[in-house]
Design a protein around this motif. Structure first.
Motif, PDB file in Angstrom:
ATOM      1  N   GLY A 122      63.507  29.206 -15.651  1.00 10.83           N
ATOM      2  CA  GLY A 122      63.939  29.211 -14.264  1.00 10.83           C
ATOM      3  C   GLY A 122      63.998  30.630 -13.724  1.00 10.83           C
ATOM      4  N   GLY A 123      63.637  30.792 -12.441  1.00 13.75           N
ATOM      5  CA  GLY A 123      63.663  32.097 -11.810  1.00 13.75           C
ATOM      6  C   GLY A 123      62.384  32.892 -12.013  1.00 13.75           C
ATOM      7  N   THR A 124      61.327  32.244 -12.518  1.00 15.60           N
ATOM      8  CA  THR A 124      60.067  32.946 -12.753  1.00 15.60           C
ATOM      9  C   THR A 124      58.937  32.333 -11.921  1.00 15.60           C
ATOM     10  OG1 THR A 124      59.441  31.555 -14.646  1.00 15.60           O
ATOM     11  CG2 THR A 124      60.742  33.535 -15.112  1.00 15.60           C
ATOM     12  N   TRP A 125      57.840  33.080 -11.833  1.00 16.94           N
ATOM     13  CA  TRP A 125      56.632  32.649 -11.137  1.00 16.94           C
ATOM     14  C   TRP A 125      55.502  32.510 -12.148  1.00 16.94           C
ATOM     15  CZ3 TRP A 125      55.926  31.709  -5.913  1.00 16.94           C
ATOM     16  CH2 TRP A 125      56.949  32.120  -5.051  1.00 16.94           C
ATOM     17  N   ALA A 126      54.540  31.640 -11.842  1.00 17.49           N
ATOM     18  CA  ALA A 126      53.303  31.540 -12.617  1.00 17.49           C
ATOM     19  C   ALA A 126      52.193  31.144 -11.660  1.00 17.49           C
ATOM     20  CB  ALA A 126      53.439  30.513 -13.734  1.00 17.49           C
ATOM     21  N   SER A 127      50.986  31.595 -11.968  1.00 15.13           N
ATOM     22  CA  SER A 127      49.816  31.185 -11.188  1.00 15.13           C
ATOM     23  C   SER A 127      49.173  29.987 -11.870  1.00 15.13           C
ATOM     24  CB  SER A 127      48.811  32.334 -11.112  1.00 15.13           C
ATOM     25  OG  SER A 127      49.345  33.391 -10.363  1.00 15.13           O
ATOM     26  N   TRP A 128      48.830  28.985 -11.067  1.00 17.72           N
ATOM     27  CA  TRP A 128      48.209  27.752 -11.561  1.00 17.72           C
ATOM     28  C   TRP A 128      46.829  27.628 -10.931  1.00 17.72           C
ATOM     29  CZ3 TRP A 128      50.794  23.074 -13.681  1.00 17.72           C
ATOM     30  CH2 TRP A 128      52.042  23.373 -14.238  1.00 17.72           C
TER      31      TRP A 128
END
Length: 168
Positions: A122-128
């Motif tokens: 939680g609290g993170t970003w990822a590229s999909w």
């Protein structure tokens, strides 16, 4: 810092003193089962500011929710496109169909295919990047605030006599 540790210790000791049997079972369903492909999916548009390319269309079906509202299980699918995703909750996913190319904040890259399991804090970003289609089951949990998380870990450590293993 010392007062936080003292508070965590007090909470942990209080939690340990309550016998498991004394905790009332929550009202509501205690068992939920569905065929994942029969749950009705509803459109859940991806934030347009997050879309990098394409026109990804996402849908979600909620399977179940914890009695304390701190956990959720859902089925999610998405058509082709590339986007960034913000994980507000801790999320464990299992890919059911298709594949997705993931790039985490730290630069780690991985392609997830049917049967693969991944965790996003939680609290993170990822590229999909979805080339065709992806369908997943998502297990979400709200992260505890730090003082509560420390107290919870301390309580578990005391209950397990210092063992950190996972019990069935």
């Amino acid at each position: 810092m010392a007062w936080k540790l003292m508070l965590a210790s007090a909470v942990a000791m209080a939690a340990r003193s309550v016998p498991y049997a004394a905790v009332a079972k929550p009202a509501g369903k205690s068992f939920v089962a569905h065929a994942s492909d029969l749950l009705p999916l509803k459109s859940t548009p991806i934030n347009p500011d997050w879309i990098v390319s394409g026109n990804p269309q996402a849908r979600t079906a909620e399977h179940s929710r914890g009695h304390d509202e701190a956990s959720l299980t859902a089925i999610w699918d998405c058509t082709a496109g590339e986007f960034r995703w913000y994980f507000g909750w801790d999320e464990t996913v299992m890919i059911l169909e298709g594949e997705v190319h993931i790039t985490a904040e730290d630069g780690t890259e991985r392609t997830l295919c049917a049967g693969d399991v991944a965790f996003f804090a939680g609290g993170t970003w990822a590229s999909w990047r979805v080339d065709n289609y992806v369908r997943k089951v998502a297990f979400l949990r709200k992260p505890f605030p730090k003082p509560l998380a420390i107290a919870y870990r301390l309580r578990n450590m005391l209950r397990n006599n210092g063992n950190q293993g996972i019990a069935a």
